[in-house]
Design a protein around this motif. Structure first.
Motif, PDB file in Angstrom:
ATOM      1  N   PHE A 298       0.822  -1.218   0.000  1.00 39.47           N
ATOM      2  CA  PHE A 298       0.000   0.000   0.000  1.00 39.47           C
ATOM      3  C   PHE A 298       0.860   1.274   0.000  1.00 39.47           C
ATOM      4  CE2 PHE A 298      -2.599   3.247   2.260  1.00 39.47           C
ATOM      5  CZ  PHE A 298      -3.628   3.344   1.331  1.00 39.47           C
ATOM      6  N   HIS A 299       1.946   1.257   0.752  1.00 38.22           N
ATOM      7  CA  HIS A 299       2.757   2.486   0.875  1.00 38.22           C
ATOM      8  C   HIS A 299       3.520   2.828  -0.414  1.00 38.22           C
ATOM      9  CE1 HIS A 299       5.829  -0.332   3.083  1.00 38.22           C
ATOM     10  NE2 HIS A 299       5.840  -0.547   1.794  1.00 38.22           N
ATOM     11  N   HIS A 300       3.454   1.968  -1.432  1.00 37.71           N
ATOM     12  CA  HIS A 300       4.080   2.275  -2.726  1.00 37.71           C
ATOM     13  C   HIS A 300       3.048   2.737  -3.768  1.00 37.71           C
ATOM     14  CE1 HIS A 300       8.010   0.870  -1.589  1.00 37.71           C
ATOM     15  NE2 HIS A 300       7.580  -0.337  -1.310  1.00 37.71           N
ATOM     16  N   GLN A 301       1.778   2.835  -3.384  1.00 34.65           N
ATOM     17  CA  GLN A 301       0.748   3.160  -4.380  1.00 34.65           C
ATOM     18  C   GLN A 301       0.688   4.667  -4.651  1.00 34.65           C
ATOM     19  OE1 GLN A 301      -0.474   0.413  -5.898  1.00 34.65           O
ATOM     20  NE2 GLN A 301       0.953  -0.514  -4.444  1.00 34.65           N
ATOM     21  N   HIS A 302       0.028   4.994  -5.763  1.00 32.57           N
ATOM     22  CA  HIS A 302      -0.140   6.409  -6.124  1.00 32.57           C
ATOM     23  C   HIS A 302      -1.095   7.064  -5.118  1.00 32.57           C
ATOM     24  CE1 HIS A 302      -0.931  10.030  -8.331  1.00 32.57           C
ATOM     25  NE2 HIS A 302      -0.039   9.682  -9.232  1.00 32.57           N
ATOM     26  N   PRO A 303      -0.724   8.210  -4.534  1.00 38.68           N
ATOM     27  CA  PRO A 303      -1.586   8.822  -3.499  1.00 38.68           C
ATOM     28  C   PRO A 303      -3.012   9.086  -3.964  1.00 38.68           C
ATOM     29  CG  PRO A 303       0.493  10.012  -3.687  1.00 38.68           C
ATOM     30  CD  PRO A 303       0.518   8.963  -4.752  1.00 38.68           C
ATOM     31  N   GLU A 304      -3.173   9.364  -5.260  1.00 43.50           N
ATOM     32  CA  GLU A 304      -4.551   9.606  -5.747  1.00 43.50           C
ATOM     33  C   GLU A 304      -5.386   8.336  -5.729  1.00 43.50           C
ATOM     34  OE1 GLU A 304      -4.519  11.447  -9.668  1.00 43.50           O
ATOM     35  OE2 GLU A 304      -3.145  12.971  -8.925  1.00 43.50           O
ATOM     36  N   GLU A 305      -4.754   7.197  -5.507  1.00 43.34           N
ATOM     37  CA  GLU A 305      -5.511   5.938  -5.546  1.00 43.34           C
ATOM     38  C   GLU A 305      -5.697   5.289  -4.174  1.00 43.34           C
ATOM     39  OE1 GLU A 305      -5.019   4.629 -10.114  1.00 43.34           O
ATOM     40  OE2 GLU A 305      -3.536   3.736  -8.791  1.00 43.34           O
ATOM     41  N   TYR A 306      -5.244   5.933  -3.100  1.00 38.51           N
ATOM     42  CA  TYR A 306      -5.384   5.334  -1.766  1.00 38.51           C
ATOM     43  C   TYR A 306      -6.849   4.996  -1.458  1.00 38.51           C
ATOM     44  CZ  TYR A 306      -0.632   7.045  -0.509  1.00 38.51           C
ATOM     45  OH  TYR A 306       0.708   7.310  -0.443  1.00 38.51           O
TER      46      TYR A 306
ATOM     47  N   ARG B  68       5.801   6.030   0.860  1.00 39.97           N
ATOM     48  CA  ARG B  68       5.054   6.875   1.802  1.00 39.97           C
ATOM     49  C   ARG B  68       5.258   6.335   3.205  1.00 39.97           C
ATOM     50  NH1 ARG B  68       2.568  10.249   4.613  1.00 39.97           N
ATOM     51  NH2 ARG B  68       0.562  11.175   4.060  1.00 39.97           N
ATOM     52  N   HIS B  69       5.760   7.185   4.100  1.00 42.11           N
ATOM     53  CA  HIS B  69       5.812   6.821   5.518  1.00 42.11           C
ATOM     54  C   HIS B  69       4.553   7.405   6.161  1.00 42.11           C
ATOM     55  CE1 HIS B  69      10.017   6.131   4.586  1.00 42.11           C
ATOM     56  NE2 HIS B  69      10.174   5.566   5.759  1.00 42.11           N
ATOM     57  N   PHE B  70       3.771   6.584   6.812  1.00 37.57           N
ATOM     58  CA  PHE B  70       2.522   7.047   7.435  1.00 37.57           C
ATOM     59  C   PHE B  70       2.720   7.273   8.928  1.00 37.57           C
ATOM     60  CE2 PHE B  70       0.917   4.919   3.669  1.00 37.57           C
ATOM     61  CZ  PHE B  70      -0.112   5.752   3.275  1.00 37.57           C
ATOM     62  N   SER B  71       2.117   8.352   9.438  1.00 34.25           N
ATOM     63  CA  SER B  71       2.040   8.499  10.892  1.00 34.25           C
ATOM     64  C   SER B  71       0.820   7.683  11.341  1.00 34.25           C
ATOM     65  CB  SER B  71       1.883   9.967  11.286  1.00 34.25           C
ATOM     66  OG  SER B  71       0.578  10.410  10.959  1.00 34.25           O
ATOM     67  N   GLN B  72       0.765   7.409  12.623  1.00 29.29           N
ATOM     68  CA  GLN B  72      -0.356   6.615  13.149  1.00 29.29           C
ATOM     69  C   GLN B  72      -1.675   7.357  12.899  1.00 29.29           C
ATOM     70  OE1 GLN B  72       0.403   5.007  17.035  1.00 29.29           O
ATOM     71  NE2 GLN B  72       2.449   4.368  16.485  1.00 29.29           N
TER      72      GLN B  72
END
Ligand code: SAM
Length: 219
Positions: free
Chosen positions: A124-132, A175-179
């Protein structure tokens, strides 16, 4: 600010980047114990007494298939890159295992049956942000009522509220996600978070965030 491709352009770069890593043997994640700990985290929350069908998005070489198959569960792995190791699991567990070579968003699941659990371990963290949103909504649609979703994500330090986004030299996004961020995304897309934990991978000098969530029932 890094230049962002269109989702169509990006899907080609993403596939080429992963394919090149598998071809050149630089798929370091295929030996990453942290990702295995996340697969086990999901496994430990599945009821062994009831039938389970696990969808593993970004299955890679399929190395986590056997964790679920040995318990008698069904397993479907999907990946944009096909892998020769899939054949071994198919010959050992023919009637309970399936591998699909497709991008997750392009894939059409042709059956009425839904999955009892979804594992997305490092994908998931490698996907295009417009597709989350599209991506999470598709998982939601494929999951059984109250089904579980386990995500394995890059993450920032515990106290940080904002994550970060980078374009890697191969063009792949990271993409590194915060909690806080992943909680909001899950909540907006029909999931309730059950548990989160940080997983240290000493060899690779990084932490993953393991997030276990559950599909919310329609109100
Ligand atoms: C970091 S690897 C992790 C592989 C595996 N889960 C593991 O733990 O070894 C991410 C995998 O996701 C696949 N992938 C990335 N984006 C995808 C997409 N949109 N649809 C399907 N597979 C994807 C890649 O080809 C790669 O095999």
């Amino acid at each position: 600010m890094d230049k962002i491709d269109s989702p169509e352009e990006y899907s080609i770069k993403l596939r080429n980047s992963f394919a090149s890593s598998y071809q050149t043997g630089t798929d370091l994640w295929s030996k990453d114990q942290g990702l295995t700990d996340i697969a086990l985290f999901l496994l430990n929350h599945l009821n062994k007494e009831s039938p389970q069908h696990v969808l593993d998005i970004g299955t890679g070489n399929g190395r986590h298939a056997e964790l679920f198959l040995r318990k008698g569960f069904r397993y479907t792995g999907i990946d944009i890159c096909p892998h020769s190791d899939w054949e071994r699991y198919k010959s050992l567990y023919s009637n309970r295992v399936m591998f699909v070579n497709s991008s997750f968003l392009e894939w059409q699941w042709q059956h009425k049956e839904t999955f009892t659990a979804v594992l997305d371990n490092g994908c998931f963290h490698h996907q295009h942000p417009e597709e989350y949103t599209l991506y999470l909504q598709k998982i939601h649609h494929l999951l059984h009522d109250s089904g579980l979703l386990a995500l394995g994500l890059y993450t920032v330090d515990e106290h940080e509220r904002a994550g970060n986004f980078h374009v890697m030299p191969s063009g792949k996004y990271k993409r590194h996600f915060s909690q806080q961020e992943i909680l909001s995304l899950l909540n907006e897309n029909g999931f309730v978070c059950l548990q989160m934990k940080r997983i240290l991978v000493q060899d690779r000098n990084r932490y993953y965030l393991a997030v276990l969530s559950q599909k919310k029932l329609e109100e």
